[in-house]
Structure formats: structure tokens, C-alpha cells
Enzyme design. Structure first.
Site, PDB file in Angstrom:
ATOM      1  N   GLU A 101      10.515  15.818  15.033  1.00 56.80           N
ATOM      2  CA  GLU A 101      10.916  15.553  14.272  1.00 56.80           C
ATOM      3  C   GLU A 101      10.174  16.811  13.210  1.00 56.80           C
ATOM      4  O   GLU A 101       8.873  16.773  13.224  1.00 56.80           O
ATOM      5  CB  GLU A 101      10.358  14.248  13.026  1.00 56.80           C
ATOM      6  CG  GLU A 101      10.580  13.753  11.982  1.00 56.80           C
ATOM      7  CD  GLU A 101      10.784  12.594  11.545  1.00 56.80           C
ATOM      8  OE1 GLU A 101       9.708  11.748  11.880  1.00 56.80           O
ATOM      9  OE2 GLU A 101      11.518  11.695  11.139  1.00 56.80           O
TER      10      GLU A 101
ATOM     11  N   GLY B 152       6.670   4.316   9.106  1.00 56.26           N
ATOM     12  CA  GLY B 152       5.493   5.867   8.578  1.00 56.26           C
ATOM     13  C   GLY B 152       6.166   6.512   9.584  1.00 56.26           C
ATOM     14  O   GLY B 152       7.208   6.291  10.485  1.00 56.26           O
ATOM     15  N   SER B 153       5.020   7.516  10.582  1.00 57.22           N
ATOM     16  CA  SER B 153       5.148   8.541  11.901  1.00 57.22           C
ATOM     17  C   SER B 153       5.126   7.265  12.323  1.00 57.22           C
ATOM     18  O   SER B 153       4.464   6.273  12.613  1.00 57.22           O
ATOM     19  CB  SER B 153       4.044   8.994  11.477  1.00 57.22           C
ATOM     20  OG  SER B 153       3.124   9.513  11.648  1.00 57.22           O
ATOM     21  N   THR B 154       5.491   8.135  13.775  1.00 51.95           N
ATOM     22  CA  THR B 154       5.948   7.472  15.052  1.00 51.95           C
ATOM     23  C   THR B 154       3.353   7.347  15.581  1.00 51.95           C
ATOM     24  O   THR B 154       3.085   5.820  15.958  1.00 51.95           O
ATOM     25  CB  THR B 154       6.139   8.029  15.868  1.00 51.95           C
ATOM     26  OG1 THR B 154       7.655   7.805  15.537  1.00 51.95           O
ATOM     27  CG2 THR B 154       6.266   7.306  17.745  1.00 51.95           C
TER      28      THR B 154
ATOM     29  N   GLY C   9       2.195   3.789  13.512  1.00 56.84           N
ATOM     30  CA  GLY C   9       3.182   2.864  14.111  1.00 56.84           C
ATOM     31  C   GLY C   9       2.585   2.816  15.385  1.00 56.84           C
ATOM     32  O   GLY C   9       2.264   1.183  15.300  1.00 56.84           O
TER      33      GLY C   9
ATOM     34  N   LYS D 203       0.851  -1.215   0.334  1.00 56.88           N
ATOM     35  CA  LYS D 203      -0.196   0.328  -0.426  1.00 56.88           C
ATOM     36  C   LYS D 203       0.797   1.078   0.107  1.00 56.88           C
ATOM     37  O   LYS D 203       1.571   1.537   1.355  1.00 56.88           O
ATOM     38  CB  LYS D 203      -0.836   0.515   0.952  1.00 56.88           C
ATOM     39  CG  LYS D 203      -2.410   1.102   0.798  1.00 56.88           C
ATOM     40  CD  LYS D 203      -2.501   1.937   2.452  1.00 56.88           C
ATOM     41  CE  LYS D 203      -1.815   2.804   3.081  1.00 56.88           C
ATOM     42  NZ  LYS D 203      -1.883   4.090   1.899  1.00 56.88           N
TER      43      LYS D 203
ATOM     44  N   CYS E  69      13.662  10.016   7.014  1.00 58.62           N
ATOM     45  CA  CYS E  69      13.671  10.126   9.227  1.00 58.62           C
ATOM     46  C   CYS E  69      14.722   9.852   9.525  1.00 58.62           C
ATOM     47  O   CYS E  69      15.049   9.996  10.181  1.00 58.62           O
ATOM     48  CB  CYS E  69      13.157   8.619   9.147  1.00 58.62           C
ATOM     49  SG  CYS E  69      13.297   7.367   7.781  1.00 58.62           S
TER      50      CYS E  69
ATOM     51  N   GLU F 235       9.173   0.828  10.692  1.00 61.36           N
ATOM     52  CA  GLU F 235       9.845   2.281  10.927  1.00 61.36           C
ATOM     53  C   GLU F 235       9.843   3.507  11.310  1.00 61.36           C
ATOM     54  O   GLU F 235       8.713   3.830  10.136  1.00 61.36           O
ATOM     55  CB  GLU F 235      10.937   2.450   8.989  1.00 61.36           C
ATOM     56  CG  GLU F 235      11.837   0.813   9.188  1.00 61.36           C
ATOM     57  CD  GLU F 235      13.178   0.206   9.548  1.00 61.36           C
ATOM     58  OE1 GLU F 235      13.282   1.790  10.069  1.00 61.36           O
ATOM     59  OE2 GLU F 235      13.736  -0.725   9.849  1.00 61.36           O
TER      60      GLU F 235
HETATM   61  P1  ADP Z   1       2.390  10.662   7.381  1.00 60.55           P
HETATM   62  O1  ADP Z   1       3.731  11.032   7.108  1.00 60.55           O
HETATM   63  O2  ADP Z   1       1.784  11.742   6.477  1.00 60.55           O
HETATM   64  O3  ADP Z   1       2.729  11.589   8.154  1.00 60.55           O
HETATM   65  P2  ADP Z   1       2.177   8.510   8.441  1.00 60.55           P
HETATM   66  O4  ADP Z   1       2.697   7.777   8.807  1.00 60.55           O
HETATM   67  O5  ADP Z   1       0.281   8.693   8.993  1.00 60.55           O
HETATM   68  O6  ADP Z   1       2.049   9.217   7.032  1.00 60.55           O
HETATM   69  O7  ADP Z   1       1.320   7.622   7.294  1.00 60.55           O
HETATM   70  C1  ADP Z   1       2.382   6.417   6.380  1.00 60.55           C
HETATM   71  C2  ADP Z   1       1.991   5.441   6.013  1.00 60.55           C
HETATM   72  O8  ADP Z   1       0.281   4.715   6.825  1.00 60.55           O
HETATM   73  C3  ADP Z   1       1.206   5.468   4.011  1.00 60.55           C
HETATM   74  O9  ADP Z   1       0.520   4.691   3.481  1.00 60.55           O
HETATM   75  C4  ADP Z   1      -0.468   5.260   5.384  1.00 60.55           C
HETATM   76  O10 ADP Z   1      -1.118   5.703   4.076  1.00 60.55           O
HETATM   77  C5  ADP Z   1      -0.408   4.613   6.067  1.00 60.55           C
HETATM   78  N1  ADP Z   1      -1.370   4.641   7.138  1.00 60.55           N
HETATM   79  C6  ADP Z   1      -1.861   6.267   7.507  1.00 60.55           C
HETATM   80  N2  ADP Z   1      -2.351   5.518   8.443  1.00 60.55           N
HETATM   81  C7  ADP Z   1      -2.612   4.377   8.517  1.00 60.55           C
HETATM   82  C8  ADP Z   1      -3.517   3.669   9.174  1.00 60.55           C
HETATM   83  N3  ADP Z   1      -3.992   4.157  10.076  1.00 60.55           N
HETATM   84  N4  ADP Z   1      -3.608   2.122   9.172  1.00 60.55           N
HETATM   85  C9  ADP Z   1      -2.610   1.837   8.338  1.00 60.55           C
HETATM   86  N5  ADP Z   1      -2.203   2.871   8.146  1.00 60.55           N
HETATM   87  C10 ADP Z   1      -1.951   3.702   7.273  1.00 60.55           C
END
Ligand code: ADP
Length: 456
Positions: free
Chosen positions: A356, A208-210, A213, A155, A264, A230
């Protein structure tokens, strides 16, 4: 739920594509197709699986140009960076292909028989990728997971699905079985969440973001689902007085401005020993100003725009009126999500020195001695990367061991390679990717004992 994602070129704000999203029902169907494909894939002789992955690498290699152009369009990355990123996908696939026939178990001495271990594939793996390095990070999870005999559902981030969709086409061209590697664009809380919650998905690889995560970790915990995280970072770049100060200053801009700071591993806290502070700042200013922001298609460009208007607002919030700006670079005016390189002189507890930023902003902090440097470096909940500059080999090792982070570099900022392990301490993540252990992370270890007792 959105039915289509508008893909915006962040350098021009033009819509370059619209991409349909994947509904939870479509996620269900994709998991079923992936599970069927995975059985066939895992049953192939290892040499055949390796050959198909090498072919995938070769098809990617033949399309570095078009992939880089797509990355430039949807993420605004300068052409040189985007070309490197596409090449990195090829390299990750080759490296993983080399591991297929080396995914050995062990034979363990026991009484009454022999004992062997097998590295069994997990099944269907979900890779949830971010927008900052759409191609490399997608491939970090995808290549070793496929090599270890799994199927992958990728995804991509909402803003950057185009390169991922193109990679899925190349996979089919290369002869990967239909359904084995599928790209499912969509919104995180809808498509991403459906993958995380699906009982047919054995492992989630999230970058992605903490905050996101942590949510995903909680959802995975409910199913004892395997997980790699990560997450963010606030990495230090520590410059000791005994370092080659010219080299340290020349290298510093790239370490927090590359990818417009949306990295990151960005070394966004520059710790400088007080006795060389003024000299370092004198050298840093022209180096930062020479880091050119502009048209990503121009080969002379070092830095593109930020990914979105929202990201620019977030970055701006760290540099309010009256912020302690030491100096700034230049950025284009007008259309596009531009933001200039910015160097702040702050204190260790400033918001800009703690959180960050994910933009082209660094804060410079003075320190007194080695112990002070280590204390400031570790005064963060994160622990992803870090650099230190010194000519003293003992100090290089002492400080590398003392900084609580997963990836350190000495007299360099290079800390991510496909052949070395990567991951974070603390709030920066869970588990490791890349390196010699990459394939094993997509397997379960199975132990089998075979009796050699004579039957009566
Ligand atoms: P950003 O850096 O934009 O804040 P996120 O950490 O929210 O990013 O997103 C990183 C990835 O995780 C993207 O592919 C986003 O679509 C996906 N994502 C965001 N929220 C969820 C969730 N609740 N469940 C699964 N995947 C998610």
C-alpha cells in the site's frame, strides 16, 4: 511523551495550532466520566436519545463551513472534499439516530414460555481514528456507538485533532450529556495504547495501518475486548476489453488520486485487458494530467498535498530513479508536502504493485483473460475494495464474487456509503462498519427466557 502536538498545514507547512495531549492518568479519568454518562444515556427513552442525536446532526449541519475550513487547514483537503466530509458526519448522525428506535431484538418460539432478545449497549467504546479522513472515519464509529446507547472516547490521529475537538463542542451544544462523547488527542503509543489497555473500555474501533492494527488486536485479545479493524488496501480496478473504455479511463484518476491517494480504498492497481491496453493508456494520460493539484482553498483544485513530510518520503520510496513511470501530472513547487500524480507500468510482483503506497501513485498491469484478471486481483494479502468495468452482466457478477474483497463496484468506484456495510477481507480488517448492522455492532445480544408455566 509529547505534551503538545503541533498541527501543521500540509499545504504551507505553517503551524496552525498546538493541542495538548492526553496522559494515561487523564485517560483513566475520562473513562470514569464516560462510564457515568453512559448509564444516564442508556436509561433515556429511545425517542429522546434519537432526538439528541438529530440535534447533534443539525448543529453539525449549521457548521459545515467552519468544519470544512478546519479540515482544509489540518489535512490539506480541497474545500469541496472537506465540505462533503463534514456533510457526511451530519448524514451518519441522522442515519444512526434513525436506528435508535429500530434496534429491535427478536421473539423466538420455545416450549414453556417466551424467549426474547435484547441488544444491550457495550458501555464505553474507544474510537481510534486515522488522519486520512479525520471527520468521516471518526463518525463511522462514534455515531452508531452513541445511538446504540454507548459512550465514546475518540482519539484522533496526531496530525488531525482539530475537527474532532470541534465536533465534541458541537455535541455539548446539541445537548449530549457531559462526558458521553469525549475527544482525547495524543500520541498513538501513549494515549491510544492507554485506551486499548483500559479495562473500562469495552470495544475498540480502530482504523489505520495493518501493522498498528495487529498490535492493537493482540492487546485486545488479552482482555477479550471487542474489536473492529479497518486496515490497509491495495485495491484493483479491472478494465475488461468489453467495457466502455472511455468511461473507465475518465473515472480512473479519481479512484487513486482523490484525497491524494491517501485512501484505504484507492484503486492503486489498474488491471487492463491486453487488447485495449494501449487505447486505455492513451485516454488515461490526459485524464490524469487534468486532475489538478494545488491550493486546497481554490474550488478548481482536485488534489491537495500529502499529510506530512514523512508521508511524502514514504511515497517517494516507491518511485525511485529509473522506476517505470508511464506519465505524471504536475504538483506545486516550494512549501507544502506536494507529490505529483504518477502512473507506473509494472509487473504484478513489483513492490509498488504489492504494498500500500497511500499516495497518488498507481501501477498499471496488463492481463489476458478473466481468470488472469481474478488471479492478479487476488494476489495480495489485502482485500478491501475493488472495481470492475465490463458490459457483460454475467462477468460483472462472476468477477465480483471471485475477487476476495469486502467492497466491490461495477462500472463505478463508489463503494463506501453510510447505509451499506463496509470492511475488509484478509489483512484489510476485521468486522464491518456502517450499513443496517452498524448499531448492532455496538451491542451484546442478551437472550431472556420467561416461563409461562402456572405456579403451583
Ligand atoms: P499511520 O497511518 O500514520 O501509520 P497508524 O495506523 O499508526 O497510522 O495510526 C492510526 C491511529 O492509531 C492514530 O490515531 C494513531 O495515533 C493510533 N495509534 C498508533 N499506534 C497506536 C498504538 N500502539 N495503540 C493505540 N493507537 C495507536
Amino acid at each position: 511523551m509529547l505534551h503538545e502536538l503541533d498541527i501543521i498545514n500540509p499545504a504551507t507547512e505553517d503551524t496552525v495550532a498546538t493541542v495538548p495531549t492526553t496522559s494515561p492518568a487523564e485517560v483513566d479519568a475520562a473513562v470514569l466520566r464516560a462510564a457515568a454518562a453512559q448509564e444516564t444515556w442508556a436509561a433515556l427513552p429511545p425517542g429522546d436519545r434519537a432526538r439528541v442525536l438529530r440535534r447533534f446532526a443539525e448543529v453539525v449541519d449549521a457548521h459545515i463551513g467552519p468544519l470544512a475550513q478546519l479540515e482544509l487547514l489540518e489535512a490539506g483537503h480541497p474545500l469541496g472534499n472537506a465540505t462533503w466530509e463534514a456533510g457526511n458526519v451530519r448524514d451518519l448522525l441522522h442515519y444512526a439516530a434513525g436506528g435508535v428506535e429500530r434496534l429491535t431484538g427478536s421473539q423466538i418460539p420455545v416450549a414453556g414460555g417466551i424467549d426474547v432478545t435484547f441488544q444491550e449497549p457495550l458501555g464505553v467504546v474507544a474510537v481510534i481514528a486515522p488522519w486520512n479522513f479525520p471527520m468521516p472515519i471518526a463518525a463511522w464509529g462514534t455515531a452508531p456507538a452513541l445511538a446504540a446507547g454507548n459512550a465514546v472516547l475518540l482519539k484522533p490521529a496526531e496530525t488531525t485533532p482539530l475537527t474532532a475537538l470541534r465536533l465534541a463542542q458541537y455535541a455539548l451544544e446539541a445537548g449530549l450529556p457531559e462526558g458521553l462523547f469525549q475527544v482525547l488527542p495524543g500520541e498513538g503509543p501513549v494515549t491510544g495504547a492507554a485506551l486499548v489497555d483500559h479495562p473500562g473500555v469495552a470495544k475498540v474501533v480502530f482504523t489505520g495501518s495493518t501493522a498498528t492494527g495487529r498490535q492493537i488486536a493482540a492487546r485486545c485479545a488479552a482482555q477479550t475486548k471487542r474489536l473492529t479493524l479497518e486496515l490497509g488496501g491495495k485495491s484493483p480496478n479491472i478494465v475488461f476489453a468489453d467495457a466502455d473504455i472511455e468511461a473507465a479511463a475518465a473515472a480512473a484518476p479519481g479512484s487513486f488520486l482523490d484525497n491524494t491517494g491517501q485512501d484505504c480504498c484507492a484503486r492503486s492497481r489498474i488491471l487492463v485487458q491486453r487488447t485495449v491496453y494501449d487505447r486505455f493508456m492513451e485516454l488515461l494520460e490526459p485524464a490524469v494530467k487534468a486532475f489538478t493539484a494545488g491550493d486546497p482553498a481554490d474550488p478548481a483544485t482536485d488534489m491537495g498535498p500529502l499529510i506530512s513530510a514523512a508521508q511524502r518520503e514514504r511515497v517517494r520510496s516507491y518511485v525511485p530513479e529509473g522506476a517505470p513511470v508511464a506519465f505524471r501530472g504536475e504538483a506545486p513547487e516550494g512549501k507544502g508536502f506536494w507529490y505529483p500524480a504518477t502512473v507506473l507500468e509494472g509487473r504484478p510482483d513489483d513492490r509498488s504493485a504489492v504494498e500500500e503506497i497511500f499516495g497518488p501513485v498507481a501501477v498499471v498491469l496488463p492481463f489476458d483473460d478473466e481468470a488472469d484478471a481474478v488471479r492478479i486481483a487476488n494476489a495480495t494479502e489485502y482485500g478491501l475494495s475493488g472495481s470492475l468495468w465490463t458490459r457483460d452482466v454475467g462477468r460483472a457478477l462472476r468477477v465480483s464474487r471471485a475477487v476476495a474483497a469486502g467492497n466491490l463496484s461495477v462500472n463505478s468506484h463508489a463503494s463506501v456509503r453510510y447505509s451499506t456495510p463496509f470492511g475488509g477481507f484478509g489483512q484489510s480488517g476485521l468486522g464491518r462498519e456502517l450499513g443496517p448492522g452498524a448499531l448492532a455492532a455496538f451491542t451484546e445480544t442478551k437472550n431472556v427466557f420467561i416461563s409461562t408455566e402456572e405456579s403451583k
